[in-house]
Design a protein around this motif. Sequence first.
Motif, PDB file in Angstrom:
ATOM      1  N   SER A   8       0.644   3.067   4.168  1.00 44.37           N
ATOM      2  CA  SER A   8      -0.811   3.209   4.012  1.00 44.37           C
ATOM      3  C   SER A   8      -1.363   1.797   3.929  1.00 44.37           C
ATOM      4  O   SER A   8      -1.021   1.035   3.033  1.00 44.37           O
ATOM      5  CB  SER A   8      -1.152   4.030   2.778  1.00 44.37           C
ATOM      6  OG  SER A   8      -0.453   3.563   1.653  1.00 44.37           O
ATOM      7  N   GLY A   9      -2.157   1.452   4.913  1.00 47.40           N
ATOM      8  CA  GLY A   9      -2.584   0.061   5.089  1.00 47.40           C
ATOM      9  C   GLY A   9      -3.882  -0.272   4.390  1.00 47.40           C
ATOM     10  O   GLY A   9      -4.438   0.540   3.642  1.00 47.40           O
ATOM     11  N   THR A  10      -4.353  -1.482   4.674  1.00 46.28           N
ATOM     12  CA  THR A  10      -5.562  -1.968   4.001  1.00 46.28           C
ATOM     13  C   THR A  10      -6.826  -1.216   4.393  1.00 46.28           C
ATOM     14  O   THR A  10      -7.827  -1.316   3.705  1.00 46.28           O
ATOM     15  CB  THR A  10      -5.800  -3.464   4.304  1.00 46.28           C
ATOM     16  OG1 THR A  10      -5.639  -3.656   5.698  1.00 46.28           O
ATOM     17  CG2 THR A  10      -4.860  -4.350   3.539  1.00 46.28           C
ATOM     18  N   ALA A  12      -7.098   1.811   4.135  1.00 40.90           N
ATOM     19  CA  ALA A  12      -7.131   2.914   3.174  1.00 40.90           C
ATOM     20  C   ALA A  12      -7.636   4.194   3.837  1.00 40.90           C
ATOM     21  O   ALA A  12      -8.356   4.986   3.230  1.00 40.90           O
ATOM     22  CB  ALA A  12      -7.976   2.555   1.946  1.00 40.90           C
ATOM     23  N   ASP A  13      -7.271   4.361   5.107  1.00 44.66           N
ATOM     24  CA  ASP A  13      -7.700   5.570   5.821  1.00 44.66           C
ATOM     25  C   ASP A  13      -6.782   6.741   5.511  1.00 44.66           C
ATOM     26  O   ASP A  13      -7.191   7.887   5.617  1.00 44.66           O
ATOM     27  CB  ASP A  13      -7.756   5.313   7.340  1.00 44.66           C
ATOM     28  CG  ASP A  13      -6.421   4.814   7.888  1.00 44.66           C
ATOM     29  OD1 ASP A  13      -5.732   4.039   7.194  1.00 44.66           O
ATOM     30  OD2 ASP A  13      -6.078   5.205   9.010  1.00 44.66           O
ATOM     31  N   GLY A  14      -5.546   6.462   5.158  1.00 46.64           N
ATOM     32  CA  GLY A  14      -4.631   7.558   4.883  1.00 46.64           C
ATOM     33  C   GLY A  14      -3.195   7.103   4.960  1.00 46.64           C
ATOM     34  O   GLY A  14      -2.898   5.919   4.876  1.00 46.64           O
ATOM     35  N   ILE A  15      -2.315   8.086   5.127  1.00 44.78           N
ATOM     36  CA  ILE A  15      -0.875   7.848   5.048  1.00 44.78           C
ATOM     37  C   ILE A  15      -0.250   8.147   6.405  1.00 44.78           C
ATOM     38  O   ILE A  15      -0.494   9.211   6.973  1.00 44.78           O
ATOM     39  CB  ILE A  15      -0.251   8.782   3.987  1.00 44.78           C
ATOM     40  CG1 ILE A  15      -0.932   8.563   2.624  1.00 44.78           C
ATOM     41  CG2 ILE A  15       1.254   8.573   3.894  1.00 44.78           C
ATOM     42  CD1 ILE A  15      -0.672   9.673   1.618  1.00 44.78           C
ATOM     43  N   ASP A  16       0.523   7.214   6.924  1.00 46.47           N
ATOM     44  CA  ASP A  16       1.294   7.478   8.140  1.00 46.47           C
ATOM     45  C   ASP A  16       2.750   7.670   7.760  1.00 46.47           C
ATOM     46  O   ASP A  16       3.298   6.889   6.989  1.00 46.47           O
ATOM     47  CB  ASP A  16       1.167   6.307   9.125  1.00 46.47           C
ATOM     48  CG  ASP A  16      -0.219   6.235   9.724  1.00 46.47           C
ATOM     49  OD1 ASP A  16      -0.531   7.106  10.548  1.00 46.47           O
ATOM     50  OD2 ASP A  16      -1.009   5.352   9.341  1.00 46.47           O
ATOM     51  N   VAL A  17       3.356   8.705   8.319  1.00 51.44           N
ATOM     52  CA  VAL A  17       4.778   8.956   8.098  1.00 51.44           C
ATOM     53  C   VAL A  17       5.479   8.891   9.446  1.00 51.44           C
ATOM     54  O   VAL A  17       5.061   9.555  10.396  1.00 51.44           O
ATOM     55  CB  VAL A  17       5.014  10.347   7.460  1.00 51.44           C
ATOM     56  CG1 VAL A  17       6.513  10.640   7.349  1.00 51.44           C
ATOM     57  CG2 VAL A  17       4.359  10.428   6.083  1.00 51.44           C
TER      58      VAL A  17
HETATM   59 MG   LIG Z   1      -3.889   3.371   8.090  1.00 46.06          MG
END
Ligand SMILES: [Mg+2]
Length: 384
Positions: A8-10, A12-17
Amino acid sequence: MIVAGVMSGTSADGIDVALTRIQGRGFRSRLELLAHYHFSYPLEVRRTILATMNAASASVADLSRLNFLLGELYADAMRSAQRRARLECQLVGCHGQTIYHQGIAKPYLGRRIACTWQTGESASLTAKLGVPVVSDFRPADMASGGKGAPLVPFLDYVLYRHRRYGRIVQNLGGIGNLTAIPPRAQPDDLIAFDTGPGNMVIDAVTEQLFGKSYDRNGRLAARGEPLERVLRETMRDAYFRQKPPKTAGREQFGREFVRGFLRLCRRADENDIIATATALTARSIGMAVRRFVLPMVEPPARFREFVASGGGTNNATLMRMIREELAPLKIRVRTTDDLGMPSEAKEAAAFALLAYQTWRRLPSNVPSATGADRPAILGKVSYA
Ligand SMILES: [Mg+2]
Ligand SMILES: Nc1ncnc2c1ncn2[C@@H]1O[C@H](COP(=O)(O)OP(=O)(O)O)[C@@H](O)[C@H]1O
């Protein structure tokens, strides 16, 4: 080994799996992406994370709550990903949410301190999934004298090194960062650094002027023209001229920066302002390539490809502007999708690969990229 990466990057859009299969060791590892899923944060969570990252101070109780909340959300995302892919992973690498990063040491209470903080409790993940989790990747590099970032160059080297020509691998997340891999590079030959904003300024300006969290497909920017005066003035920011290695975050391109940028735009047309924010990302990349990458290899023409990844690849206006910046340098712009890795999955896949190295007790920082004195085994393990 089946290894999951959770990112989850800067933005803060969501979570990538990313669910991956990894074999081999070190730079000779082979990684195959099996599946990738994105889970958006609920709006309130996103707002809270953004507010925490921008805050001059935040309550310790709230930080502690956020840590455990994110641990739960990561676990939910992982379980849902495994169910949908009908796969069970044996190991997880979880980057966590960066709430503060200061890669360069500064005086603090009589010492010089560099620091970083990724939150999201890995013990919760381990407890819910029943497999070991590697988290907190950055501090070991910093304790070895590095800036703790960027860490993705390890994956870039494994996936994208090329015998005949150089490649520039660019991620367009909240921040933009590149890894330049000369032809036939050894890991020590890499240059990697943050070029400046990726989507961060575009997102913030779009939110302020249009009340939307991002400029979908770059449509708003497409209706405007960049304001050359603002662009030139903004490009004078010391960050763009600073020599790599260097890292950036909300500390450089967050709320304060955007306020100054909007002040320079005054009462210009709103679409022109979005176009200018978009052109800023493209121009800072163009400048980074000309100043810091091409002089690395003689003759410079040997960098032939620019391979982009991250959410920003969906912004058609941004991609067009980057193409225009790089065309005079005879560099062809592609995306990692063209090379078999969905552009949204790459960073998550990188943390699967880093976790795998840690599990095998192998180092995975790239000292030429982070500025570390030595290779370091990254992360901490929560054992199941
Ligand atoms: Mg992201
Ligand atoms: N369809 C789209 N059009 C334009 N921008 C997009 C689109 N999809 C994603 N983005 C941009 O990508 C960002 C998320 O990118 P991501 O690679 O996840 O960054 P991070 O690693 O910082 O989370 C969003 O905040 C948005 O700015």
